[in-house]
Motif scaffolding. Structure first.
Motif, PDB file in Angstrom:
ATOM      1  N   GLY A 183      35.524  29.449   6.952  1.00  0.00           N
ATOM      2  CA  GLY A 183      34.197  30.009   6.797  1.00  0.00           C
ATOM      3  C   GLY A 183      33.234  29.315   7.747  1.00  0.00           C
ATOM      4  N   ILE A 184      31.947  29.574   7.574  1.00  0.00           N
ATOM      5  CA  ILE A 184      30.917  29.033   8.468  1.00  0.00           C
ATOM      6  C   ILE A 184      29.941  28.205   7.646  1.00  0.00           C
ATOM      7  N   PHE A 185      29.591  27.049   8.172  1.00  0.00           N
ATOM      8  CA  PHE A 185      28.605  26.182   7.511  1.00  0.00           C
ATOM      9  C   PHE A 185      27.631  25.674   8.558  1.00  0.00           C
ATOM     10  N   ASN A 186      26.345  25.964   8.364  1.00  0.00           N
ATOM     11  CA  ASN A 186      25.310  25.542   9.303  1.00  0.00           C
ATOM     12  C   ASN A 186      24.196  24.794   8.575  1.00  0.00           C
ATOM     13  N   ILE A 187      23.621  23.825   9.285  1.00  0.00           N
ATOM     14  CA  ILE A 187      22.493  23.053   8.763  1.00  0.00           C
ATOM     15  C   ILE A 187      21.301  23.252   9.689  1.00  0.00           C
ATOM     16  N   THR A 188      20.163  23.651   9.131  1.00  0.00           N
ATOM     17  CA  THR A 188      18.938  23.792   9.926  1.00  0.00           C
ATOM     18  C   THR A 188      17.849  22.909   9.319  1.00  0.00           C
ATOM     19  N   THR A 189      17.001  22.354  10.171  1.00  0.00           N
ATOM     20  CA  THR A 189      15.914  21.487   9.707  1.00  0.00           C
ATOM     21  C   THR A 189      14.573  22.083  10.102  1.00  0.00           C
ATOM     22  N   GLU A 190      13.601  21.907   9.228  1.00  0.00           N
ATOM     23  CA  GLU A 190      12.240  22.373   9.505  1.00  0.00           C
ATOM     24  C   GLU A 190      11.256  21.300   9.068  1.00  0.00           C
ATOM     25  N   PHE A 191      10.491  20.788  10.017  1.00  0.00           N
ATOM     26  CA  PHE A 191       9.498  19.757   9.727  1.00  0.00           C
ATOM     27  C   PHE A 191       8.137  20.425   9.592  1.00  0.00           C
ATOM     28  N   SER A 192       7.575  20.383   8.405  1.00  0.00           N
ATOM     29  CA  SER A 192       6.290  21.022   8.165  1.00  0.00           C
ATOM     30  C   SER A 192       5.150  20.197   8.761  1.00  0.00           C
ATOM     31  N   PRO A 193       4.192  20.834   9.429  1.00  0.00           N
ATOM     32  CA  PRO A 193       3.045  20.092   9.981  1.00  0.00           C
ATOM     33  C   PRO A 193       2.228  19.383   8.910  1.00  0.00           C
ATOM     34  N   MET A 194       2.310  19.846   7.654  1.00  0.00           N
ATOM     35  CA  MET A 194       1.543  19.175   6.603  1.00  0.00           C
ATOM     36  C   MET A 194       2.182  17.832   6.224  1.00  0.00           C
ATOM     37  N   ALA A 195       3.432  17.598   6.642  1.00  0.00           N
ATOM     38  CA  ALA A 195       4.098  16.336   6.333  1.00  0.00           C
ATOM     39  C   ALA A 195       3.630  15.212   7.247  1.00  0.00           C
ATOM     40  N   SER A 196       3.282  15.560   8.483  1.00  0.00           N
ATOM     41  CA  SER A 196       2.868  14.547   9.457  1.00  0.00           C
ATOM     42  C   SER A 196       2.184  15.232  10.631  1.00  0.00           C
ATOM     43  N   PRO A 197       1.163  14.607  11.214  1.00  0.00           N
ATOM     44  CA  PRO A 197       0.517  15.205  12.393  1.00  0.00           C
ATOM     45  C   PRO A 197       1.421  15.250  13.618  1.00  0.00           C
ATOM     46  N   ALA A 198       2.548  14.509  13.568  1.00  0.00           N
ATOM     47  CA  ALA A 198       3.469  14.493  14.716  1.00  0.00           C
ATOM     48  C   ALA A 198       4.394  15.707  14.712  1.00  0.00           C
ATOM     49  N   PHE A 199       4.417  16.498  13.636  1.00  0.00           N
ATOM     50  CA  PHE A 199       5.337  17.620  13.526  1.00  0.00           C
ATOM     51  C   PHE A 199       4.641  18.916  13.941  1.00  0.00           C
ATOM     52  N   GLU A 200       5.309  19.679  14.796  1.00  0.00           N
ATOM     53  CA  GLU A 200       4.827  20.984  15.213  1.00  0.00           C
ATOM     54  C   GLU A 200       5.915  22.017  14.989  1.00  0.00           C
ATOM     55  N   VAL A 201       5.533  23.194  14.513  1.00  0.00           N
ATOM     56  CA  VAL A 201       6.498  24.265  14.298  1.00  0.00           C
ATOM     57  C   VAL A 201       7.029  24.738  15.649  1.00  0.00           C
ATOM     58  N   GLY A 202       8.358  24.794  15.764  1.00  0.00           N
ATOM     59  CA  GLY A 202       8.988  25.293  16.986  1.00  0.00           C
ATOM     60  C   GLY A 202       9.115  24.270  18.093  1.00  0.00           C
ATOM     61  N   ARG A 203       8.652  23.021  17.858  1.00  0.00           N
ATOM     62  CA  ARG A 203       8.771  21.980  18.880  1.00  0.00           C
ATOM     63  C   ARG A 203       9.385  20.743  18.247  1.00  0.00           C
ATOM     64  N   PRO A 204      10.719  20.645  18.239  1.00  0.00           N
ATOM     65  CA  PRO A 204      11.390  19.499  17.598  1.00  0.00           C
ATOM     66  C   PRO A 204      10.998  18.185  18.280  1.00  0.00           C
ATOM     67  N   ASN A 205      10.681  17.184  17.465  1.00  0.00           N
ATOM     68  CA  ASN A 205      10.412  15.855  18.017  1.00  0.00           C
ATOM     69  C   ASN A 205      11.647  14.982  17.852  1.00  0.00           C
ATOM     70  N   GLU A 206      11.508  13.706  18.199  1.00  0.00           N
ATOM     71  CA  GLU A 206      12.664  12.805  18.172  1.00  0.00           C
ATOM     72  C   GLU A 206      13.230  12.649  16.758  1.00  0.00           C
ATOM     73  N   SER A 207      12.358  12.576  15.766  1.00  0.00           N
ATOM     74  CA  SER A 207      12.817  12.414  14.380  1.00  0.00           C
ATOM     75  C   SER A 207      13.667  13.593  13.932  1.00  0.00           C
ATOM     76  N   GLU A 208      13.254  14.797  14.306  1.00  0.00           N
ATOM     77  CA  GLU A 208      14.006  15.993  13.914  1.00  0.00           C
ATOM     78  C   GLU A 208      15.357  16.046  14.612  1.00  0.00           C
ATOM     79  N   VAL A 209      15.406  15.657  15.872  1.00  0.00           N
ATOM     80  CA  VAL A 209      16.675  15.655  16.615  1.00  0.00           C
ATOM     81  C   VAL A 209      17.650  14.653  15.998  1.00  0.00           C
ATOM     82  N   ILE A 210      17.144  13.439  15.684  1.00  0.00           N
ATOM     83  CA  ILE A 210      18.007  12.415  15.076  1.00  0.00           C
ATOM     84  C   ILE A 210      18.507  12.871  13.722  1.00  0.00           C
ATOM     85  N   LEU A 211      17.615  13.442  12.901  1.00  0.00           N
ATOM     86  CA  LEU A 211      18.015  13.905  11.572  1.00  0.00           C
ATOM     87  C   LEU A 211      19.103  14.968  11.668  1.00  0.00           C
TER      88      LEU A 211
END
Length: 292
Positions: A75-103
């Motif tokens: 079967g298929i198993f995928n993991i997607t991450t979404e960092f909400s801008p309300m969690a931190s000013p460093a998070f932008e929708v559609g623009r992964p930062n270093e934290s999102e890439v590492i996670l």
């Protein structure tokens, strides 16, 4: 590009001086996690985890689709991450930062590459139909420890999730709704969890579950992923401070106790949720329908 609010020089020096004197600003011992709170949603596969002020929600879903051509029996198993801008000013929708890439990388190696989920059990008809399981990770509040909290939430959500039951007659596949048949839990081969160690003062001070302020002044970090049996799935190191072999062995030894405690806590919460659902509600109704 937006950035995380950084500590002032005085705040940094105060925090580092406190660590030299074996004191954490929140009063915790160096090897202790913040309080973990795990809640499940009304539908299967939704887990809400709070680690201190860090909050992450994971939702697991599945669809019937065609398998990959080179993996006809899986079967298929995928993991997607979404960092909400309300969690931190460093998070932008559609623009992964270093934290999102590492996670994303850590969870990919910890869960998918360690074969925690048995993807062969998701196959319906080889080469034609299978279940595609997707885990969406939403970061709602960020105060450090994203990797540890996300891994707890993901493992809990996968164990809580139930896929639809199916029957196969030749090439005809019937997928039953929740009302028609009791859904089926996913086949988990093991349950890896992450423990992050942060290093300060050239490795003289090592912290478990650093807060956001502590993360901003650390020199390096080591992420140990293992299951409750002590089997190491991965060791990831980020940062410039070198780590010697003795320190690494100490980290893995300490991580085992943390992982076993976290796994036990997850199982207790799953049992509590199962009892609530079995108490004369939908499960009793489904059992009566199946009996008829």
């Amino acid at each position: 590009m937006p950035r995380e609010a950084e500590l002032s020089l005085n705040e940094r020096e105060f925090l580092l001086q406190a660590l030299r004197e074996n004191v954490r600003l929140d009063g915790r011992p160096f090897d202790t996690f913040r309080n973990v709170e795990l809640k499940f949603g009304e539908e299967y596969g939704v887990a809400d985890v709070q680690l201190g002020k860090t909050r992450i929600v994971v939702r697991v879903s599945c669809d019937v689709t065609a398998p990959y051509p080179d993996r006809k029996f899986d079967g298929i198993f995928n993991i997607t991450t979404e960092f909400s801008p309300m969690a931190s000013p460093a998070f932008e929708v559609g623009r992964p930062n270093e934290s999102e890439v590492i996670l994303s990388r850590i969870l990919e190696k910890a869960i998918r590459r360690s074969s925690a989920l048995d993807t062969e059990s998701l196959c319906i008809i080889a080469g034609q139909k299978c279940f595609a399981v997707r885990a969406d990770i939403h970061v709602l509040d960020h105060d450090g420890g994203l990797v540890d909290a996300a891994c707890i939430a993901l493992i809990a959500a996968l164990q809580h999730f139930r896929r639809p039951d199916v029957t196969v007659e030749g090439e005809n596949v019937t997928v039953y709704s929740l009302r028609e048949r009791e859904p089926v839990p996913l086949a988990m081969l093991h349950h890896p969890l992450c423990v992050t160690f942060s290093y300060f003062h050239s490795g003289e001070v090592v912290l478990v579950d650093a807060t956001l302020a502590e993360e901003q002044v650390r020199e390096s970090e080591v992420i140990v992923t293992m299951n409750r049996h002590g089997e190491i799935c991965q060791i990831a190191k980020y940062g410039g401070s070198p780590i010697d072999a003795v320190s690494l062995l100490t980290c893995t030894s300490s991580a085992l106790g943390k992982v076993q405690a976290l796994w036990k806590y997850i199982q207790e919460k799953l049992d509590e949720d199962a009892k609530k659902r079995d108490a004369g509600g939908l499960m009793a109704e489904l059992s009566a329908e199946n009996a008829r």
